[in-house]
Write an enzyme that holds these catalytic residues in place. Structure first.
Site, PDB file in Angstrom:
ATOM      1  N   ASN A 101     -14.888  -4.482  -3.501  1.00  0.00           N
ATOM      2  CA  ASN A 101     -13.676  -5.214  -3.868  1.00  0.00           C
ATOM      3  C   ASN A 101     -12.809  -4.372  -4.801  1.00  0.00           C
ATOM      4  OD1 ASN A 101     -14.843  -7.245  -2.403  1.00  0.00           O
ATOM      5  ND2 ASN A 101     -15.600  -8.356  -4.193  1.00  0.00           N
ATOM      6  N   HIS A 118     -14.077   1.284  -3.434  1.00  0.00           N
ATOM      7  CA  HIS A 118     -12.775   1.421  -2.779  1.00  0.00           C
ATOM      8  C   HIS A 118     -11.619   1.461  -3.767  1.00  0.00           C
ATOM      9  CE1 HIS A 118     -14.782  -0.364   1.061  1.00  0.00           C
ATOM     10  NE2 HIS A 118     -15.039   0.915   0.899  1.00  0.00           N
ATOM     11  N   CYS A 129       1.599  14.598  -7.964  1.00  0.00           N
ATOM     12  CA  CYS A 129       1.156  15.198  -9.233  1.00  0.00           C
ATOM     13  C   CYS A 129      -0.169  14.619  -9.716  1.00  0.00           C
ATOM     14  CB  CYS A 129       2.241  15.057 -10.304  1.00  0.00           C
ATOM     15  SG  CYS A 129       2.396  13.402 -11.002  1.00  0.00           S
ATOM     16  N   CYS A 180       6.510  12.688 -12.458  1.00  0.00           N
ATOM     17  CA  CYS A 180       7.096  13.908 -11.884  1.00  0.00           C
ATOM     18  C   CYS A 180       8.471  13.627 -11.280  1.00  0.00           C
ATOM     19  CB  CYS A 180       6.153  14.537 -10.850  1.00  0.00           C
ATOM     20  SG  CYS A 180       5.951  13.582  -9.326  1.00  0.00           S
ATOM     21  N   SER A 219     -20.865  -9.607   1.737  1.00  0.00           N
ATOM     22  CA  SER A 219     -20.273  -8.573   2.601  1.00  0.00           C
ATOM     23  C   SER A 219     -20.862  -8.710   3.988  1.00  0.00           C
ATOM     24  CB  SER A 219     -20.559  -7.174   2.058  1.00  0.00           C
ATOM     25  OG  SER A 219     -20.091  -6.197   2.982  1.00  0.00           O
TER      26      SER A 219
HETATM   27 ZN   LIG Z   1       4.078  12.338  -9.772  1.00  0.00          ZN
END
Ligand SMILES: [Zn+2]
Length: 281
Positions: A101, A118, A129, A180, A219
């Protein structure tokens, strides 16, 4: 049911448990399951990594839907099942938790040593970046970029996605990396078509191999991403117990299978294995 519950109680009471949890554990927190009996089949195909990174329209659709779905996920609270797992952990019976989850609810419930297989929906990564930011920060930026974006949420899916009409998607303005300036942002979760970082997988295998038993909670083990740990445990002779509503693809490897609602069974289990009281509120 009674016999398998007693076997499960004995297994957990012996300690050294590693938990592998899936979407079924979070359904009682209002986050629907992909495939469980309480869940309906998804109305649209989950976003793939390939579509997200290569198709600007798919990306816009993802962020528009996710911008709405995120608030529902962020508002979800852990349920009695999460709290019981944390209680078992604090009682020293569960060593580690591996979860499929992305909702972060194990941590909110008080669990420690959680491996989020996950990733987490509340973190955002720049694919250029590598800068990590919080989803709260992105949420603020998206609201600033889309002050008039109002939509009715029809349904929310486990990855924080919602169903949304095309005309509302077209009006949505995604944002790029604030660090960035131009990088593509992606929630720091593993999409379909993307592989889990190898170091994280290795940590999970190591946890499973240290375990006295593996306890699967909620699951259906449909994808190999989680099922491989069940297979590894079985190969090593480590007992596997599965608690899920409905059959799973790991049942053939399990020594104990219990079909029961987790929010009922787990508190009962925690109360019967040596005073492991649920923690949290
Ligand atoms: Zn960036």
């Amino acid at each position: 049911m009674t016999d398998s519950f007693e076997a499960l109680r004995a297994l957990v009471a012996a300690g050294g448990v590693v938990v592998l949890s899936g979407a079924g554990l979070s359904t009682e927190s209002g986050i629907p399951d992909y495939r469980g009996p309480s869940g309906v089949a998804r109305r649209h195909t989950p976003m793939t990594f390939q579509a997200f990174t290569r198709d600007p329209l798919a990306r816009r659709r993802y962020w528009a839907r996710s911008h709405l779905g995120w608030r529902l996920i962020a508002g979800a609270a852990p349920n009695a099942g999460h709290r019981a797992v944390a209680g078992l952990q604090h009682a020293g019976l569960v060593d580690e938790v591996i979860t499929q989850n992305v909702d972060g609810l194990h941590g909110v419930a008080g669990s420690t040593s959680v491996i989020e297989l996950h990733g987490r929906l509340d973190e955002v990564i720049c694919l250029d970046c590598g800068n990590l930011t919080s989803r709260e920060e992105l949420d603020r930026r998206l609201r600033e970029a889309n002050p008039d974006f109002v939509a009715q949420v029809a349904a929310v899916n486990p990855d924080g996605d919602v169903d949304l009409p095309d005309e509302q998607v077209a009006a949505f303005r995604p944002v790029d990396c604030g660090f960035c300036g131009t990088g593509m942002l992606k929630p720091d979760v593993v999409f379909f078509g993307e592989t889990v970082p190898p170091q994280r997988v290795a940590r999970c295998f190591a946890a499973v191999e240290r375990a006295r038993s593996l306890l699967v909670l909620g699951s259906s083990l449909t994808v190999m991403s989680g099922r491989r740990f069940v297979i590894r445990a079985a190969k090593r002779g480590i007992p596997v117990a599965i608690v899920n509503q409905g059959p799973t693809r790991g049942d053939g490897h399990a020594t104990i299978c219990v079909d029961a609602p987790l929010g009922v069974l787990l508190p009962e289990l925690a109360g019967r294995v040596g005073g492991a009281a649920p923690v949290g509120v």
